[in-house]
Design an enzyme around this catalytic site. Structure first.
Site, PDB file in Angstrom:
ATOM      1  N   ARG A  31       9.008   4.703   0.004  1.00 48.86           N
ATOM      2  CA  ARG A  31       7.804   4.070  -0.510  1.00 48.86           C
ATOM      3  C   ARG A  31       7.310   4.669  -1.825  1.00 48.86           C
ATOM      4  NH1 ARG A  31       2.809   3.538   3.552  1.00 48.86           N
ATOM      5  NH2 ARG A  31       4.508   2.680   4.804  1.00 48.86           N
ATOM      6  N   HIS A  77      11.137  -6.837   2.132  1.00 49.20           N
ATOM      7  CA  HIS A  77      10.026  -5.875   2.132  1.00 49.20           C
ATOM      8  C   HIS A  77       8.945  -6.326   3.119  1.00 49.20           C
ATOM      9  CE1 HIS A  77       8.186  -2.384   0.206  1.00 49.20           C
ATOM     10  NE2 HIS A  77       7.021  -3.030   0.190  1.00 49.20           N
ATOM     11  N   TYR A 121      -1.657 -18.755  -8.735  1.00 47.24           N
ATOM     12  CA  TYR A 121      -1.954 -19.262 -10.079  1.00 47.24           C
ATOM     13  C   TYR A 121      -0.992 -18.740 -11.145  1.00 47.24           C
ATOM     14  CZ  TYR A 121      -6.393 -20.538  -7.904  1.00 47.24           C
ATOM     15  OH  TYR A 121      -7.352 -21.058  -7.078  1.00 47.24           O
TER      16      TYR A 121
END
Length: 899
Positions: A31, A77, A121
């Site tokens: 990570r 993931h 968006y």
């Protein structure tokens, strides 16, 4: 509890340890920390690989970010969508990454800290430079591992052609460790990588000459390079960043500070608010208005300066109190073979090159295998064409394709793949043109196979391919530095601002220190009364005086056995009559631990010099110790322990030696011992030492120590408490073992007083004597005749009242100025006439006279009395000397001698 189940007793402490270790390793490896090979964390690697699998390349249309995030979440993931999206957003921000890996379209936030728009968006596609990190992924260049549900495979690392970790940096907080790596310029990094490939043993300093400092995407100024160099050397350091600014003059004649670039990771909106708060709180004066005029053409923060304010002063205050100057703490921790490691610049580059070499090797091997497969098929087709009629007949006579295949294999010595290729061959391949192409293809593939085998056989060729690919990437993506490098004031060498002139350093009994140019001192003849040289308090007097140059380093040794370091140019300069400055204000020294000895060294950075020189120290009780100079070559602000002083003892002298000098120690009763330095073994810095000389009775103590070369032409000067002194030859003192009583060096009487000093001299030296009243005299050593060890000596200075010798030092002679020569001739003629007007000034009055008055002290030009040398019976270890006497000097000259 269900049937068949049972409870197992476990130790909760062991279970907690095991669970926490598993968690921490998962965070570290999967990570928070980047891989040193491709410079990516798992989430970034999966985003790029997911986009690659989706086919969202730089030459294709943008795809919705939500589509990309969904692809990564569903396949590789399994974490929150925000973690994937914000990782993708950061890779698209040109103020976060020096070379963005994603080409974003839409609102991706701003340097003001604005959040990006929702992923539904925005759109994205791979940047062209990201495709370079993914190139050759399909050629078995890296290992793959199963994804979280083992339904798909994902790469463990990307086969990047460029050192992504160095050019873009990384940041992350793991468990128990963190990484914070700055970005660098691609061109600089590629040059350094190629330099390493050319010479694997290249030093870090040579790499630093290429990669001088980080290069931040927001530009700005890197203020000083020492922090970056330290990070390049060790993996940790701090880089100071400043905004880029200039001063403009407005139409009304007032100045404006224009900020065009700010430090990396600084929020522009918060920066402006911080400046406004400081102005409102009156912490920063001189600012009338601040305005953000930034637009799509670039950043522009305008700070209006008040009419009576100085722009540079205002800007320096902003540097001090606002993020206009901030620092970037470098911590180069990355995963190396799955383990976190702190890396320097050399290691970062070498790990990338090793990875790249493995990628090129595996890619070449893969291409060779594919080429050999293709050549094998072509070879079978050529065999079929060479026996075309038989092949056609065999195929036509076969009832099934398998029978035809078996026939081809058995009759023409082909394998199954070749036979299948022949059966699949289209009839158009039988035309003449196609046959020629077939033969040409086989010849071409054969050359390729030879080339690939040559690559696999030579590491040098593989390294050349790596360099060529780096050059190609540099041509495509290389650019100029954005962050300007400016040396900080601390990185300027202070020695460059001072001429290496000779200086006289004086230290008083009460701890006042100063430096005075040596040319300010003038010469007198033996027997003069001296002149007022230094203004001191009534209870103070000058105790130490020595000559050095401005660039030298002084090692100061205190009475309690501590060593302090001081550059000569750091010592405050004083006039001849000034008191100087308290040494506690110059170095960090305790008030009850006065300076007792010094060593003047040219440099402490020459390894050969410091390892072949030693410091020899002695105490008043006759203890002596030798330690390598290397032990004192690392200055510390608070000093270090130089010798462990025993009870009722104190440090007296410290001398620099070359390991083979002769050491002489003298005591108050007039005896001295000489032994070679090799009789004294080297000890640790905090050792207490061994016996150097055996003291006599009646509170005897050591008064001095000298170190001379056995082959030198130096003579031995001794001075008594009442101003008597003499010079004798070094060979008059025979060499003995350390610890003895010594031999006589001065015939001590009530007239001479006890011995107070022993020095080594040559004829061209000058002798400087200071009295307890602060009176100084400088006279040539050549004026003092060489006599035997057993002589009383001659009078060197006339002492007034209860005055006594406080300090004695030998200095190099200097040329006398023309003005001094004129005064000398005039004074000599007056003294020859035995007429000098007497000016009586009491010592206490002299001490109160300011140096500005420039009053000359003149005493009777008396003829120095002859000193009859009387032999006394030798004590043990002494050898006899001839009677000797010193001639008186007529025509006594007294000149102005300032100290």
């Amino acid at each position: 509890m269900s049937v068949g189940e049972k409870i197992i007793q476990i130790n909760i402490e062991e279970q907690m340890k095991s669970a926490y270790i598993d968690y921490s390793m998962s965070v570290i490896v999967s990570r928070a920390l980047p891989d040193v090979r491709d410079g990516l964390k798992p989430v970034h690697r999966r985003v790029l690989y997911g986009m690659n699998e989706l086919g969202v390349f730089s030459n294709r249309a943008y795809k919705k970010s939500a589509r990309i995030v969904g692809e990564v979440l569903g396949k590789y993931h399994p974490h929150g969508d925000s973690s994937v999206y914000y990782a993708m957003v950061r890779m698209a921000q040109n103020w976060s990454l020096r070379y963005p890996l994603i080409d974003g379209q839409g609102n991706y936030g701003s340097v003001d800290g604005d959040s990006p728009a929702a992923m539904r968006y925005t759109e994205a596609r791979l940047a062209k430079i990201a495709e370079v990190t993914l190139s050759d992924l399909d050629k078995n260049t890296v290992d793959f591992q199963p994804n979280f549900d083992e339904s798909l495979g994902e790469p463990t690392v990307l086969p990047t052609r460029i050192p992504t970790l160095l050019i873009n940096g990384a940041s992350g907080i793991a468990v128990g460790m963190a990484t914070n790596m700055p970005p660098h310029n691609l061109t600089d990094v590629i040059k350094a990588t190629k330099a390493y490939i050319s010479n694997n043993d290249i030093s870090i300093e040579e790499l630093i000459d290429i990669v001088k400092a980080p290069d931040f995407p927001t530009g700005g100024i890197i203020y000083g390079t020492e922090g970056a160099k330290e990070a390049f050397r060790t993996g940790r350091g701090k880089v100071v960043m400043r905004s880029k600014s200039h001063i403009e003059l407005s139409s009304n004649g007032r100045e404006k500070i224009i900020i065009t670039e700010i430090p990396y990771l600084v929020n522009k909106a918060e920066l402006i608010m911080k400046v406004a708060e400081l102005v409102n709180e009156k912490k920063v004066d001189g600012i009338s208005n601040i305005n953000d005029e930034s637009d799509r053409n670039g950043m522009r923060i305008v700070i209006d300066v008040k009419k009576d304010a100085i722009s540079n002063v205002v800007l320096n205050k902003l540097y001090k109190f606002t993020p206009l100057q901030s620092s970037f703490s470098i911590n180069n921790i990355a995963l190396v073979k799955g383990r976190p490691k702190l890396l320097n610049l050399h290691e970062l580059i070498s790990n990338f090159v090793d990875h790249r070499h493995e990628v090129v090797t595996r890619r070449t091997q893969f291409e060779l295998e594919q080429a050999e497969k293709k050549a094998h098929i072509l070879k079978g087709l050529i065999v079929a064409i060479d026996h075309l009629d038989q092949v056609i007949k065999l195929i036509r006579g076969s009832k099934t394709p398998q029978e035809a295949k078996d026939g081809l294999i058995s009759n023409f010595e082909l394998d199954e793949l070749q036979a299948k290729a022949i059966l699949d061959m289209r009839l158009q391949k039988l035309t003449g043109l196609e046959r020629d192409k077939l033969f040409a293809s086989y010849e071409e593939i054969s050359k390729l196979i030879d080339s690939l085998k040559e690559i696999l056989a030579s590491k040098e060729i593989r390294m050349g391919i790596i360099c060529d690919e780096l050059d190609e990437a540099n041509t495509t993506f290389g650019d100029e530095r954005k962050s300007e490098i400016v040396l900080s004031s601390s990185e300027f060498n202070p020695e460059d601002f001072y001429a290496d002139d000779e200086m006289v350093i004086t230290i008083s009994k009460m701890g006042y220190i100063k430096r005075t140019p040596l040319v300010d001192f003038r010469t007198q003849s033996r027997g003069g009364v001296g002149s007022k040289g230094s203004s001191t308090r009534d209870e103070d007097h000058i105790e130490h005086m020595f000559v050095c140059t401005m660039h030298n380093t002084i090692l100061l040794f205190t009475q309690g056995g501590r060593c302090h370091w001081l550059k000569v140019y750091e010592i405050p300069e004083g006039t001849k009559a000034s008191k100087g400055r308290a040494i506690q204000n110059v170095i960090n020294i305790e008030s009850n631990d006065p300076i007792k000895a010094y060593i003047n060294v040219k440099t402490l950075k020459d390894e050969d010099y410091i390892n072949n020189h030693f410091i020899v120290m002695c105490t008043k009780q006759g203890v002596i110790k030798k330690t390598s100079l290397e032990a004192y070559s690392r200055p510390r602000q608070n000093g270090v322990n130089a010798i462990s002083i025993r009870e009722n003892d104190e440090l007296l002298e410290a001398r620099l030696t070359n390991g083979s000098d002769d050491i002489m120690m003298a005591v108050r009763t007039g005896k001295a011992i000489r032994f070679n330095e090799t009789k004294l073994r080297s000890m640790g810095r905090t050792a207490s030492g061994v016996r150097g000389i055996t003291l006599g009775e009646n509170n005897d103590q050591v008064v001095g120590m000298i170190c001379v070369s056995p082959d030198s032409n130096e003579n031995i000067l001794v001075v008594s408490e009442s101003g008597y002194g003499k010079v004798s030859k070094l060979e008059d003192y025979r060499i003995t073992n350390r610890g003895g009583k010594g031999v006589k060096t001065l015939n001590v009487t009530d007239k001479t007083g006890v011995l107070v000093a022993i020095k080594s001299t040559i004829d061209s030296d000058d002798l400087m004597i200071l009295t307890s009243a602060g009176v100084a005299i400088r006279l040539p050593i050549s004026d003092i005749r060489i006599t035997g060890r057993n002589a009383q000596g001659v009078k060197l200075i006339n002492l007034r009242n209860e005055d006594s010798i406080a300090s004695v030092d030998v200095v190099p002679s200097s040329e006398v100025e023309e003005e001094l020569k004129e005064n000398n001739d005039e004074a000599t003629s007056i003294a020859g006439a035995a007429l000098i007007e007497e000016t009586v000034i009491e010592t206490s009055e002299v001490e109160d006279i300011s140096s500005d008055n420039n009053i000359e002290i003149v005493d009777d030009a008396e003829v120095i009395e002859e000193t009859n040398v009387v032999e006394t019976p030798e004590e043990e270890d002494d050898s006899s000397d001839n009677n000797d006497e010193d001639n008186s000097i007529n025509g006594q000259q007294t000149l102005d001698f300032g100290f």
